[in-house]
Design a protein around this motif. Structure first.
Motif, short mmCIF file in Angstrom:
data_model
loop_
_atom_site.label_atom_id
_atom_site.label_comp_id
_atom_site.label_asym_id
_atom_site.label_seq_id
_atom_site.Cartn_x
_atom_site.Cartn_y
_atom_site.Cartn_z
N LEU A 1 0.83 -1.21 0.00
CA LEU A 1 0.00 0.00 0.00
C LEU A 1 0.86 1.26 0.00
O LEU A 1 0.59 2.21 -0.73
N ALA A 2 1.92 1.25 0.80
CA ALA A 2 2.82 2.41 0.85
C ALA A 2 3.57 2.56 -0.47
O ALA A 2 3.71 3.67 -0.99
N ASP A 3 4.05 1.44 -1.03
CA ASP A 3 4.76 1.49 -2.31
C ASP A 3 3.89 2.02 -3.43
O ASP A 3 4.37 2.70 -4.34
N GLU A 4 2.60 1.73 -3.37
CA GLU A 4 1.65 2.21 -4.38
C GLU A 4 1.19 3.64 -4.12
O GLU A 4 0.43 4.20 -4.89
N GLY A 5 1.63 4.20 -3.00
CA GLY A 5 1.23 5.56 -2.65
C GLY A 5 -0.20 5.67 -2.15
O GLY A 5 -0.80 6.75 -2.18
N LEU A 6 -0.76 4.56 -1.67
CA LEU A 6 -2.14 4.56 -1.20
C LEU A 6 -2.25 4.92 0.28
O LEU A 6 -3.32 5.31 0.75
N ILE A 7 -1.17 4.73 1.02
CA ILE A 7 -1.12 5.15 2.42
C ILE A 7 0.20 5.90 2.64
O ILE A 7 1.16 5.67 1.91
N PRO A 8 0.26 6.75 3.64
CA PRO A 8 1.51 7.45 3.93
C PRO A 8 2.59 6.48 4.43
O PRO A 8 2.30 5.54 5.17
N GLU A 9 3.83 6.71 4.03
CA GLU A 9 4.95 5.88 4.47
C GLU A 9 5.08 5.89 5.98
O GLU A 9 5.43 4.88 6.59
N ASP A 10 4.78 7.02 6.62
CA ASP A 10 4.85 7.09 8.08
C ASP A 10 3.89 6.10 8.73
O ASP A 10 4.23 5.47 9.75
N ASP A 11 2.69 5.95 8.16
CA ASP A 11 1.72 4.98 8.69
C ASP A 11 2.25 3.56 8.53
O ASP A 11 2.10 2.73 9.43
N ALA A 12 2.86 3.30 7.38
CA ALA A 12 3.42 1.97 7.14
C ALA A 12 4.54 1.67 8.13
O ALA A 12 4.61 0.58 8.69
N GLY A 13 5.41 2.64 8.35
CA GLY A 13 6.50 2.46 9.30
C GLY A 13 6.00 2.21 10.71
O GLY A 13 6.53 1.35 11.43
N GLN A 14 4.99 2.93 11.11
CA GLN A 14 4.40 2.74 12.44
C GLN A 14 3.78 1.35 12.55
O GLN A 14 3.93 0.67 13.57
N TYR A 15 3.11 0.91 11.48
CA TYR A 15 2.50 -0.42 11.49
C TYR A 15 3.57 -1.49 11.63
O TYR A 15 3.44 -2.42 12.44
N ARG A 16 4.64 -1.38 10.84
CA ARG A 16 5.73 -2.36 10.91
C ARG A 16 6.32 -2.41 12.33
O ARG A 16 6.60 -3.49 12.85
N GLN A 17 6.50 -1.25 12.92
CA GLN A 17 7.07 -1.18 14.28
C GLN A 17 6.14 -1.84 15.30
O GLN A 17 6.60 -2.51 16.22
N ASN A 18 4.85 -1.66 15.13
CA ASN A 18 3.87 -2.21 16.07
C ASN A 18 3.51 -3.67 15.83
O ASN A 18 2.80 -4.26 16.63
N HIS A 19 3.98 -4.23 14.72
CA HIS A 19 3.62 -5.61 14.37
C HIS A 19 4.85 -6.42 14.00
O HIS A 19 5.01 -6.84 12.84
N PRO A 20 5.74 -6.68 14.97
CA PRO A 20 6.92 -7.51 14.69
C PRO A 20 6.50 -8.97 14.54
O PRO A 20 5.37 -9.34 14.89
N ASP A 21 7.42 -9.80 14.07
CA ASP A 21 7.14 -11.24 14.00
C ASP A 21 6.80 -11.75 15.39
O ASP A 21 7.48 -11.40 16.36
N PRO A 22 5.79 -12.60 15.49
CA PRO A 22 5.48 -13.21 16.80
C PRO A 22 6.62 -14.15 17.23
O PRO A 22 7.36 -14.65 16.39
N GLU A 23 6.69 -14.35 18.51
CA GLU A 23 7.68 -15.29 19.04
C GLU A 23 7.36 -16.70 18.54
O GLU A 23 6.20 -17.10 18.47
N VAL A 24 8.40 -17.44 18.19
CA VAL A 24 8.26 -18.82 17.74
C VAL A 24 8.87 -19.70 18.84
O VAL A 24 10.00 -19.45 19.24
N PRO A 25 8.10 -20.69 19.31
CA PRO A 25 8.61 -21.53 20.42
C PRO A 25 9.81 -22.38 20.02
O PRO A 25 10.04 -22.68 18.91
#
Length: 156
Positions: free
Chosen positions: A132-156
């Protein structure tokens, strides 16, 4: 630009992962964020064929399968259960990797299924946000915040 809260990231992720070779396409309305499914026979509404050049929608091209393959490899590599990690790594060697990985999880390691689903969904949704950010449909700042708030879950 669109707001992340108004978008169905799961649906966009599904479109990005759709590797089928049928005569269909996924599209998104850049003003509303509505995702549509188009086929050459039934168009967008399921009844009336329409040429893609006649619609004002953005095509969602699928990402290459190696992108999704890497999720399986990373998951297997991160498992603290060495035998399970090695077994899943063997399952993804060669043609038919996706099916073998799925079968190995379901048949041999069903307790890992919830963790795998969370891992795969998190990565898929981050890819949707990146797209979405690459296509210019959402702001890059929103994408960065999303990535920061959604890291890979812990794997046992």
């Amino acid at each position: 630009m669109l707001e992340l809260s108004q978008l169905d990231l799961d649906e966009i992720a599904t479109a990005l992962s759709d590797q089928t070779d049928y005569d269909h396409r996924w599209l998104i309305d850049p003003t509303s964020g509505q995702v549509s499914f188009w086929t050459s026979d039934t168009g967008l509404d399921g009844e009336n064929p329409v040429d893609l050049e006649d619609v004002d929608l953005t095509l969602i091209d699928p990402l290459p399968s190696y992108v999704w393959y890497q999720d399986m490899a990373d998951f297997a590599d991160r498992l603290s259960d060495d035998p399970a990690g090695r077994r899943l790594a063997r399952a993804i060697a060669g043609k038919g990797a996706f099916r073998r990985f799925k079968n190995a999880l379901h048949e041999e390691f069903p307790d890992l299924l919830p963790t795998w689903h969370a891992f795969r969904e998190t990565r898929a949704n981050r890819r949707a946000v990146d797209w979405l950010a690459d296509e210019g449909l959402i702001p890059e700042d929103d994408a960065g915040q999303y990535r920061q708030n959604h890291p890979d879950p812990e794997v046992p």
